[in-house]
Design an enzyme around this catalytic site. Structure first.
Site, mmCIF file in Angstrom:
data_model
loop_
_atom_site.group_PDB
_atom_site.id
_atom_site.type_symbol
_atom_site.label_atom_id
_atom_site.label_comp_id
_atom_site.label_asym_id
_atom_site.label_seq_id
_atom_site.Cartn_x
_atom_site.Cartn_y
_atom_site.Cartn_z
ATOM 1 N N GLU A 134 -1.565 -14.987 -44.413
ATOM 2 C CA GLU A 134 -1.268 -15.292 -45.626
ATOM 3 C C GLU A 134 -0.088 -15.787 -46.296
ATOM 4 O O GLU A 134 -1.226 -16.750 -46.869
ATOM 5 C CB GLU A 134 -1.685 -13.410 -45.808
ATOM 6 C CG GLU A 134 -2.516 -13.205 -45.904
ATOM 7 C CD GLU A 134 -2.299 -11.407 -46.557
ATOM 8 O OE1 GLU A 134 -1.466 -11.143 -47.211
ATOM 9 O OE2 GLU A 134 -3.503 -11.491 -46.426
ATOM 10 N N GLU B 38 -0.155 -6.491 -38.962
ATOM 11 C CA GLU B 38 0.523 -6.697 -40.470
ATOM 12 C C GLU B 38 1.512 -7.746 -40.948
ATOM 13 O O GLU B 38 1.379 -8.966 -41.682
ATOM 14 C CB GLU B 38 0.872 -5.343 -40.960
ATOM 15 C CG GLU B 38 1.137 -5.069 -42.156
ATOM 16 C CD GLU B 38 0.134 -5.727 -42.822
ATOM 17 O OE1 GLU B 38 -0.150 -6.437 -44.134
ATOM 18 O OE2 GLU B 38 -1.574 -4.852 -42.901
#
Length: 123
Positions: free
Chosen positions: A75, A68
């Site tokens: 991102e 994550e």
């Protein structure tokens, strides 16, 4: 090659902790993972799982949180370098998110393998 420096090594840990703080402080998905992590750890203590099972749980938690965090970094980098809509940028972000899903599904499978027998015994 740069000379080894304790001061620089300590500073690198400071940056790492800053990154963890940013990840936990700003990412809703991290909060979800940490909530599930807390439930799993509490369950492990309540059910008195074995040392080997704890190893599998700890590695699974680390795998999901790391995935994550990498996804978040990817991102943010994609958003920085490609602020306008771009098919390839979107694909990169989707692939990174897919990697998190793969890790989370593997961790859930480990959790089921470990916890279901304990829960069956309780019933």
């Amino acid at each position: 090659m740069e000379k080894f420096s304790i001061r620089k090594r300590i500073k690198s840990f400071t940056y790492a902790w800053k990154g963890i703080g940013s990840f936990i402080g700003k990412e809703h998905n991290a909060w979800i993972h940490l909530t599930i992590t807390t439930a799993v750890i509490v369950s492990g203590f309540l059910l008195n799982i074995t040392s080997a099972e704890w190893i599998a749980i700890v590695l699974s938690i680390a795998l999901v949180l790391s995935a994550e965090a990498f996804n978040t970094a990817i991102e943010r980098l994609v958003d920085l370098t490609s602020p306008e809509e771009n098919y390839i940028a979107g694909d990169v972000k989707d692939i990174a998110a897919g990697a998190v899903l793969i890790c989370a599904l593997a961790a859930a499978t480990v959790g089921l393998i470990i916890f279901v027998p304990y829960l069956i015994r309780l019933l």
